[in-house]
Design a protein around this motif. Structure first.
Motif, mmCIF file in Angstrom:
data_model
loop_
_atom_site.group_PDB
_atom_site.id
_atom_site.type_symbol
_atom_site.label_atom_id
_atom_site.label_comp_id
_atom_site.label_asym_id
_atom_site.label_seq_id
_atom_site.Cartn_x
_atom_site.Cartn_y
_atom_site.Cartn_z
ATOM 1 N N THR A 35 55.199 59.795 58.388
ATOM 2 C CA THR A 35 55.747 58.841 59.361
ATOM 3 C C THR A 35 54.620 58.050 60.021
ATOM 4 O O THR A 35 54.713 56.821 60.174
ATOM 5 N N VAL A 36 53.546 58.732 60.398
ATOM 6 C CA VAL A 36 52.410 58.045 61.011
ATOM 7 C C VAL A 36 51.755 57.100 60.009
ATOM 8 O O VAL A 36 51.407 55.961 60.346
ATOM 9 N N ARG A 37 51.594 57.559 58.778
ATOM 10 C CA ARG A 37 50.995 56.688 57.756
ATOM 11 C C ARG A 37 51.856 55.437 57.559
ATOM 12 O O ARG A 37 51.324 54.327 57.416
ATOM 13 N N ARG A 38 53.165 55.619 57.567
ATOM 14 C CA ARG A 38 54.068 54.472 57.400
ATOM 15 C C ARG A 38 53.942 53.511 58.590
ATOM 16 O O ARG A 38 53.922 52.290 58.419
ATOM 17 N N ASP A 39 53.860 54.076 59.783
ATOM 18 C CA ASP A 39 53.689 53.235 60.972
ATOM 19 C C ASP A 39 52.371 52.468 60.918
ATOM 20 O O ASP A 39 52.305 51.289 61.293
ATOM 21 N N LEU A 40 51.314 53.113 60.450
ATOM 22 C CA LEU A 40 50.020 52.438 60.351
ATOM 23 C C LEU A 40 50.056 51.326 59.312
ATOM 24 O O LEU A 40 49.414 50.281 59.491
ATOM 25 N N ARG A 41 50.819 51.537 58.240
ATOM 26 C CA ARG A 41 50.972 50.469 57.239
ATOM 27 C C ARG A 41 51.651 49.248 57.861
ATOM 28 O O ARG A 41 51.243 48.106 57.620
ATOM 29 N N VAL A 42 52.676 49.485 58.678
ATOM 30 C CA VAL A 42 53.376 48.378 59.343
ATOM 31 C C VAL A 42 52.425 47.663 60.309
ATOM 32 O O VAL A 42 52.378 46.429 60.358
ATOM 33 N N LEU A 43 51.681 48.433 61.084
ATOM 34 C CA LEU A 43 50.736 47.834 62.033
ATOM 35 C C LEU A 43 49.660 47.033 61.306
ATOM 36 O O LEU A 43 49.250 45.964 61.761
ATOM 37 N N GLU A 44 49.221 47.539 60.153
ATOM 38 C CA GLU A 44 48.219 46.809 59.377
ATOM 39 C C GLU A 44 48.806 45.522 58.808
ATOM 40 O O GLU A 44 48.143 44.467 58.813
ATOM 41 N N GLU A 45 50.041 45.591 58.334
ATOM 42 C CA GLU A 45 50.684 44.390 57.801
ATOM 43 C C GLU A 45 50.829 43.304 58.859
ATOM 44 O O GLU A 45 50.845 42.108 58.544
ATOM 45 N N ASN A 46 50.912 43.716 60.118
ATOM 46 C CA ASN A 46 51.017 42.765 61.220
ATOM 47 C C ASN A 46 49.652 42.387 61.801
ATOM 48 O O ASN A 46 49.584 41.714 62.828
ATOM 49 N N GLY A 47 48.572 42.847 61.152
ATOM 50 C CA GLY A 47 47.228 42.465 61.569
ATOM 51 C C GLY A 47 46.738 43.135 62.829
ATOM 52 O O GLY A 47 45.782 42.656 63.454
ATOM 53 N N LEU A 48 47.333 44.262 63.209
ATOM 54 C CA LEU A 48 46.974 44.911 64.466
ATOM 55 C C LEU A 48 45.984 46.048 64.290
ATOM 56 O O LEU A 48 45.261 46.390 65.239
ATOM 57 N N VAL A 49 45.939 46.660 63.110
ATOM 58 C CA VAL A 49 44.971 47.720 62.829
ATOM 59 C C VAL A 49 44.455 47.547 61.410
ATOM 60 O O VAL A 49 45.040 46.831 60.601
ATOM 61 N N ARG A 50 43.348 48.210 61.138
ATOM 62 C CA ARG A 50 42.850 48.367 59.774
ATOM 63 C C ARG A 50 42.840 49.855 59.474
ATOM 64 O O ARG A 50 42.280 50.645 60.234
ATOM 65 N N ARG A 51 43.460 50.236 58.364
ATOM 66 C CA ARG A 51 43.518 51.652 58.012
ATOM 67 C C ARG A 51 42.216 52.130 57.400
ATOM 68 O O ARG A 51 41.517 51.382 56.711
ATOM 69 N N THR A 52 41.891 53.378 57.656
ATOM 70 C CA THR A 52 40.743 54.050 57.066
ATOM 71 C C THR A 52 41.239 55.362 56.464
ATOM 72 O O THR A 52 42.418 55.699 56.577
ATOM 73 N N HIS A 53 40.350 56.091 55.825
ATOM 74 C CA HIS A 53 40.732 57.399 55.282
ATOM 75 C C HIS A 53 41.059 58.326 56.447
ATOM 76 O O HIS A 53 40.196 58.678 57.249
ATOM 77 N N GLY A 54 42.320 58.679 56.585
ATOM 78 C CA GLY A 54 42.737 59.610 57.622
ATOM 79 C C GLY A 54 43.070 58.983 58.955
ATOM 80 O O GLY A 54 43.335 59.701 59.927
ATOM 81 N N GLY A 55 43.078 57.654 59.051
ATOM 82 C CA GLY A 55 43.368 57.057 60.347
ATOM 83 C C GLY A 55 43.328 55.545 60.314
ATOM 84 O O GLY A 55 43.610 54.915 59.287
ATOM 85 N N ALA A 56 42.976 54.959 61.448
ATOM 86 C CA ALA A 56 42.909 53.501 61.553
ATOM 87 C C ALA A 56 42.123 53.133 62.804
ATOM 88 O O ALA A 56 41.915 53.956 63.703
ATOM 89 N N TYR A 57 41.704 51.875 62.867
ATOM 90 C CA TYR A 57 41.074 51.351 64.081
ATOM 91 C C TYR A 57 41.711 50.006 64.418
ATOM 92 O O TYR A 57 42.241 49.318 63.547
ATOM 93 N N PRO A 58 41.707 49.619 65.695
ATOM 94 C CA PRO A 58 42.400 48.397 66.105
ATOM 95 C C PRO A 58 41.630 47.145 65.715
ATOM 96 O O PRO A 58 40.403 47.128 65.706
#
Length: 253
Positions: A35-58
Motif C-alpha cells: 500500500t505504501v509503495r503504491r502511494d509512493l508511485r502515485v506521489l511520484e507520478e504527481n511530481g511530489l517525490v522521487r522513489r529510492t530503494h526502500g523509500g522516497a524523498y520529496p
C-alpha cells in the motif's frame, strides 16, 4: 484514513524528515508495504517525490522548499567532494558568481586564498564566510532577503547582475532534468539565476544526485548551457552519459 489522506500524511513526513522509508511508514499507518509503495508511485507520478530503494524523498516545488539549515545536514560528505571538484575547474577566472545554497557555499569556502578574486553572490551566508579574506573582494547583491535560504532576490539583484561580466558562475538548482533543464521553486530566484547565466562567460552546475530527474516550478536554464556538471557517484554512469550527450562534461566524485 482514505488514500488521499494517507498520501498527504506520507508526503508530510517526507517533507519534514527529508525522506521516508516504506517499512517505517507502513508500521506507523498500520497498512501493508505494498500500500505504501503504491502511494509512493502515485506521489511520484504527481511530481511530489522521487522513489529510492526502500523509500522516497520529496521533490522541491512551488509549495515546498527545504531551508538552508536543513541542507547543511544532508549529504554533507558528497557535497564537500562536489565543491572540491568544482573549484578545480576555476582556471584563470578572476570574477566568480556563487549561487545561493549550501553546496555553492562550500565551493566559495574552498576557493583559493592566495590569489585575487572577486566573488559576486546573493547569499548572505557565502558573503559572510568570505568577507574576512585578504585577497577576496566580495560583492553582495542587495535585495529582498528570503528567510528560507538567506539569499537576496528581486529587481535590485537582477539589475546589478545585468551590469556585470563575470568570468565563471557556479550555479545550483532544485532540480535538473534532460527534458526540462534546470528548475527552482520560486520565480524570483529563477530570475536571479537566469541573469547570472546571461552575465557569465562560463557556467558550472553542481548538485547531488537527488536533484537529477527532479522538476520544480520555474525553468531558468538548459543542460546544454553548462560547460560542466558536477555530482556524486550515486548518479549512475549511464545517466551521467545521457546528460553529457547534451553538451556538458559530467564529473562524478
Amino acid at each position: 484514513m482514505d488514500g488521499d489522506e494517507r498520501r498527504r500524511a506520507i508526503l508530510a513526513v517526507a517533507r519534514r524528515n527529508g525522506s521516508v522509508e516504506v517499512a517505517a511508514v507502513a508500521a506507523e499507518l498500520a497498512v501493508s508495504l505494498e500500500t505504501v509503495r503504491r502511494d509512493l508511485r502515485v506521489l511520484e507520478e504527481n511530481g511530489l517525490v522521487r522513489r529510492t530503494h526502500g523509500g522516497a524523498y520529496p521533490v522541491e516545488s512551488a509549495g515546498f522548499e527545504t531551508t538552508l539549515a536543513a541542507r547543511t545536514t544532508r549529504h554533507v560528505p558528497q557535497k564537500a567532494r562536489i565543491a572540491a571538484a568544482a573549484v578545480e575547474l576555476l582556471g584563470e577566472a578572476e570574477t566568480v558568481f556563487i549561487d545561493e545554497g549550501f553546496t555553492p557555499q562550500l565551493i566559495a569556502e574552498a576557493l583559493p586564498q592566495d590569489r585575487p578574486l572577486t566573488v559576486v553572490t546573493a547569499s548572505l551566508a557565502t558573503a559572510g564566510s568570505l568577507a574576512g579574506r585578504e585577497h577576496t573582494q566580495v560583492l553582495m547583491l542587495g535585495g529582498r532577503v528570503r528567510g528560507n535560504t538567506l539569499a537576496t532576490v528581486d529587481h535590485w539583484v537582477t539589475r546589478m547582475l545585468a551590469g556585470l561580466v563575470i568570468d565563471l558562475a557556479y550555479v545550483g538548482a532544485n532540480g535538473i532534468s534532460r527534458e526540462y533543464g534546470l528548475t527552482t521553486p520560486d520565480p524570483a530566484v529563477g530570475h536571479v539565476k537566469a541573469q547570472a547565466m546571461k552575465s557569465a562567460r562560463r557556467r558550472i552546475f553542481s548538485g547531488i544526485h537527488t536533484k537529477f530527474g527532479a522538476v520544480s516550478f520555474c525553468r531558468f536554464a538548459e543542460v546544454s548551457d553548462f560547460e560542466a556538471i558536477i555530482t556524486d557517484t550515486s548518479l549512475s554512469a549511464v545517466e551521467a552519459q545521457r546528460y553529457s550527450l547534451l553538451g556538458p562534461q559530467v564529473i562524478r566524485v
